[in-house]
Design a protein around this motif. Structure first.
Motif, PDB file in Angstrom:
ATOM      1  N   ALA A 117       0.515  -1.292   0.395  1.00  0.00           N
ATOM      2  CA  ALA A 117       0.196   0.236  -0.415  1.00  0.00           C
ATOM      3  C   ALA A 117       0.578   1.213   0.110  1.00  0.00           C
ATOM      4  O   ALA A 117       2.060   1.296   0.762  1.00  0.00           O
ATOM      5  N   LEU A 118       0.056   2.185  -1.156  1.00  0.00           N
ATOM      6  CA  LEU A 118       1.111   3.272  -0.998  1.00  0.00           C
ATOM      7  C   LEU A 118       0.173   4.580  -0.407  1.00  0.00           C
ATOM      8  O   LEU A 118      -0.958   4.217  -1.232  1.00  0.00           O
ATOM      9  N   LEU A 119       0.943   4.920   0.621  1.00  0.00           N
ATOM     10  CA  LEU A 119       0.056   5.740   1.513  1.00  0.00           C
ATOM     11  C   LEU A 119       0.289   7.755   1.704  1.00  0.00           C
ATOM     12  O   LEU A 119       1.515   7.533   1.394  1.00  0.00           O
ATOM     13  N   GLY A 120      -0.112   8.472   1.072  1.00  0.00           N
ATOM     14  CA  GLY A 120      -0.149   9.644   1.374  1.00  0.00           C
ATOM     15  C   GLY A 120      -0.499  10.728   0.721  1.00  0.00           C
ATOM     16  O   GLY A 120      -1.662  10.139   0.133  1.00  0.00           O
ATOM     17  N   PRO A 121      -1.068  11.523   1.316  1.00  0.00           N
ATOM     18  CA  PRO A 121      -1.457  12.759   1.077  1.00  0.00           C
ATOM     19  C   PRO A 121      -1.941  12.947  -0.231  1.00  0.00           C
ATOM     20  O   PRO A 121      -1.082  12.927  -1.026  1.00  0.00           O
ATOM     21  N   ASN A 122      -3.401  13.477  -0.991  1.00  0.00           N
ATOM     22  CA  ASN A 122      -2.900  14.813  -2.324  1.00  0.00           C
ATOM     23  C   ASN A 122      -2.124  14.751  -2.811  1.00  0.00           C
ATOM     24  O   ASN A 122      -1.374  15.865  -1.893  1.00  0.00           O
ATOM     25  N   GLY A 123      -1.433  14.644  -3.704  1.00  0.00           N
ATOM     26  CA  GLY A 123      -0.382  15.761  -4.543  1.00  0.00           C
ATOM     27  C   GLY A 123       0.614  15.422  -4.029  1.00  0.00           C
ATOM     28  O   GLY A 123       2.300  15.375  -4.441  1.00  0.00           O
ATOM     29  N   ALA A 124       0.862  13.385  -2.930  1.00  0.00           N
ATOM     30  CA  ALA A 124       2.460  13.459  -2.325  1.00  0.00           C
ATOM     31  C   ALA A 124       3.041  12.579  -3.527  1.00  0.00           C
ATOM     32  O   ALA A 124       3.931  13.190  -3.953  1.00  0.00           O
ATOM     33  N   GLY A 125       2.089  12.544  -4.852  1.00  0.00           N
ATOM     34  CA  GLY A 125       3.501  11.724  -5.960  1.00  0.00           C
ATOM     35  C   GLY A 125       3.014  10.406  -6.123  1.00  0.00           C
ATOM     36  O   GLY A 125       3.622   9.634  -7.014  1.00  0.00           O
ATOM     37  N   LYS A 126       2.330   9.541  -5.856  1.00  0.00           N
ATOM     38  CA  LYS A 126       1.331   8.637  -5.833  1.00  0.00           C
ATOM     39  C   LYS A 126       1.266   7.304  -6.793  1.00  0.00           C
ATOM     40  O   LYS A 126       1.958   7.098  -7.993  1.00  0.00           O
ATOM     41  N   THR A 127       0.344   8.465  -7.571  1.00  0.00           N
ATOM     42  CA  THR A 127      -0.355   8.384  -9.797  1.00  0.00           C
ATOM     43  C   THR A 127       0.938   8.508 -10.049  1.00  0.00           C
ATOM     44  O   THR A 127       1.209   8.198 -10.507  1.00  0.00           O
ATOM     45  N   THR A 128       1.760   9.962 -10.585  1.00  0.00           N
ATOM     46  CA  THR A 128       2.995  10.021 -10.653  1.00  0.00           C
ATOM     47  C   THR A 128       4.422   8.927 -11.060  1.00  0.00           C
ATOM     48  O   THR A 128       4.564   7.871 -11.922  1.00  0.00           O
ATOM     49  N   LEU A 129       4.040   8.020  -9.488  1.00  0.00           N
ATOM     50  CA  LEU A 129       4.573   6.963  -8.983  1.00  0.00           C
ATOM     51  C   LEU A 129       4.372   6.321  -9.699  1.00  0.00           C
ATOM     52  O   LEU A 129       5.672   5.350 -11.228  1.00  0.00           O
ATOM     53  N   ILE A 130       3.160   5.633  -9.845  1.00  0.00           N
ATOM     54  CA  ILE A 130       2.566   5.008 -10.722  1.00  0.00           C
ATOM     55  C   ILE A 130       2.316   4.731 -12.209  1.00  0.00           C
ATOM     56  O   ILE A 130       2.790   4.239 -13.043  1.00  0.00           O
ATOM     57  N   GLY A 131       2.494   6.047 -12.504  1.00  0.00           N
ATOM     58  CA  GLY A 131       2.395   6.403 -14.084  1.00  0.00           C
ATOM     59  C   GLY A 131       3.869   6.404 -14.495  1.00  0.00           C
ATOM     60  O   GLY A 131       3.547   6.044 -15.471  1.00  0.00           O
TER      61      GLY A 131
END
Lengths: 318, 253
Positions: free
Chosen positions: A45-59
């Motif tokens: 689980a990658l946990l973090g607030p909005n704008g933390a970079g989760k979606t960028t990392l997956i992208g």
């Protein structure tokens, strides 16, 4: 395809992210030199607030975003040099609802499978649709489905080529409780088949319940990666609650110690302690209670939830 | 080579046409028929023949070319723009499929549609005017080359466009005027010398001229120059598409 036992420290990483950073054209830095290894068969689980970079990392891993620096390897293969090989083993369920509304469910799944170069396999498509309770809707256009069903179609599309690694970006955002449970059952089944699952979520409780390991990301940096259980034990503060036989007006002076508070109603004492400390102070507290003649009717301990840990971490308090 | 991926895109694009049969097939055929009724039959009957070809017959190659150009550009543009618009482009980008395979799927489908429409327009034309095709092989070659090249051009516009206005602006403001001024309805030899020279900067002139040559053996410009022009534009489009995928222009962030 190998089906080894789920997770384990000795297992080689199925996904290796090294020094990956991303600065967007506008100058915004979404990721700052991220290192991360994902083990085979785990739920991460990658946990973090909005704008933390989760979606960028997956992208970046999935080929939607170009990394500014760094290397990503999937099963030891570089995602740029061997993109056909790496992408064929990855399934992606993006956060945004991204579907062609006028396509039928079965066609959408077959299309996704075709893009991955896999031959048509109606039996497999049927299995995927049945697992996601979509079989009855196979001939419906996507626009006629409910939001939850559309989301499941996106999962079905991601599973259409039977990937070894599945990315779920905020899979349960806007999904009702029942559907969420159903989705986790699907995830659990995938894990049992040896698949690796990486998810991002705002529902911290889910990470706590589902994930083998948790990575906390804040402002583009991985702040912490830990086994969920270890994290709980390591970082979790505990609270001891002592139900008193008789009410107190205030904490007796003889007992006064840091972390000890009286409940509003006066019938319970709360004692916060750190499980990591050499001396938690519990023994002393109990001895002092005895000496002060305060009788205890009952006691319980409670561990802080991952949510509290998370707030601590992203708040920078820890 | 992920041929299955390319064929999957191709089939999905063709199925999209099937879903919008009225808009994609019937509408262009009807509008072309109107051109024949108005320019071919009504006005054409009062026009002199051009280079020995009756006016109605003279405009057939121009109309077919106009149809092919506009349909190729708009079909290919919407084909790739739509996944960008609804977000499903993530599927293409995360699949083990190369730029070439994606282009084959989208551009192949758009070009196929154009060829079908081109054939339909010619069949429609045959009902209105007497037609002959002197060089059928050259005609087919011109049709295929133009369809593919302008589908490629439309694909570029689809990637470039950020909204529906941009998507329509190039076909409306560039392709349509160039086609109308490219000799669809007249021979450029009827223009004053200055405008004849200006017209030679319009690439569509070469397409229509070459295409008309395949029908009637008469052309405004040399057939070799026509072929070179279309080949040059094709090469330019290939380079641009290649650069777009290489840099991830408006596809990847």
């Amino acid at each position: 395809m190998t089906h080894e036992t789920p997770s384990g420290a000795a297992e080689p990483a199925v996904l290796t992210i090294k020094g990956v950073s991303k600065t967007y054209a506008g100058g915004f830095t979404a990721l700052k030199s991220v290192d991360l290894d994902i083990k085979k068969g785990e739920i991460f689980a990658l946990l973090g607030p909005n704008g933390a970079g989760k979606t960028t990392l997956i992208g970046i891993v999935c080929g939607l975003v170009k990394a500014t620096t760094g290397k990503v390897a999937v099963f030891g293969h570089d995602i740029d040099g061997d993109y056909r090989l790496t992408r064929s083993r990855i399934g992606l369920v993006p956060q945004e609802m991204s579907i062609d509304m006028f396509t039928k469910v079965a066609d959408a799944v077959a299309y996704a499978r075709g893009l991955f170069g896999k031959p048509s396999d109606p039996a497999w498509v049927e299995k995927v649709l049945r697992d996601l309770s979509l079989w009855d809707k196979r001939n419906e256009q996507l626009r006629t489905l409910s939001g939850g069903m559309k989301r499941r179609v996106m999962i079905a599309k991601a599973l259409s080529h039977d990937p070894d690694i599945l990315f779920l970006d905020e899979p349960t955002a806007g999904v009702d409780v029942e559907l969420r449970q159903g989705m986790w059952q699907v995830v659990e089944k995938l894990r049992q088949r040896g698949k690796t699952i990486i998810l991002t979520t705002h529902y911290i409780q889910e990470a706590e319940e589902m994930a083998d390991r948790v990575g906390v990301i804040r402002q583009g940096e991985i702040v912490l990666v830990e086994e969920t259980a270890t994290l709980m034990a390591k970082l979790g503060r505990k609270q001891l609650t002592l139900q008193l036989a008789e009410r107190l007006d205030a904490v007796p002076e003889a007992l006064a110690v840091e972390g000890l508070t009286l409940s509003e109603s006066g019938d319970a004492l709360h004692f916060d302690y750190d499980t990591r400390a050499d001396r938690t102070g519990i023994t002393t507290l109990l001895a002092n209670l005895n000496a002060a003649g305060v009788s205890v009717r009952d006691l319980e301990t409670r561990q802080s939830s991952l949510e509290e840990i998370f707030v601590d971490l992203v708040g920078g308090a820890s | 080579m992920n041929w299955r991926g390319a064929v999957t895109i191709y089939k999905a694009e063709m199925a999209r046409t099937g879903r919008t049969l009225m808009q994609s097939v019937l509408a262009p055929v009807i509008s072309t028929s109107l051109y024949f009724v108005v320019f071919g039959a009504a006005i054409g009957s009062r026009m002199e023949s051009i280079d020995g070809v009756g006016y109605g017959a003279f405009i057939v190659p121009g109309l077919v070319m106009m149809m092919i150009l506009m349909q190729s550009v708009s079909n290919a543009a919407i084909g790739i723009y739509f996944p960008k618009f609804n977000g499903t482009v993530y599927e293409l980008l995360s699949a083990p499929i190369s730029a070439l395979e994606i282009v084959i799927g989208f551009v192949g489908a758009a070009a196929t549609k154009s060829l079908i429409l081109g054939a339909l327009v010619m069949v429609t034309a045959a009902f209105f005017v007497p037609m002959e095709i002197q060089h059928p092989l050259a005609m087919i070659a011109f049709l295929v080359m133009t369809s593919v090249t302008f589908s490629l051009f439309g694909f570029i516009i689809g990637i470039w466009a950020d909204n529906f206005e941009q998507l329509n602006i190039v076909p409306m403001l560039i392709v349509t005027p160039l086609t109308f001024l490219g000799g669809s309805f007249y021979s450029i030899s009827v223009l004053p010398p200055f405008w004849q020279t200006v017209t030679l900067f319009n690439p569509v002139v070469y397409l229509i001229s070459g295409f008309r040559w395949s029908f009637y053996g008469v052309s405004d410009v040399d057939i070799g120059i026509s072929l070179a022009a279309i080949a040059g534009f094709f090469a330019l489009c290939v380079v641009i598409v290649w650069r777009m995928f290489k840099t991830g222009y408006r596809l990847k962030t």
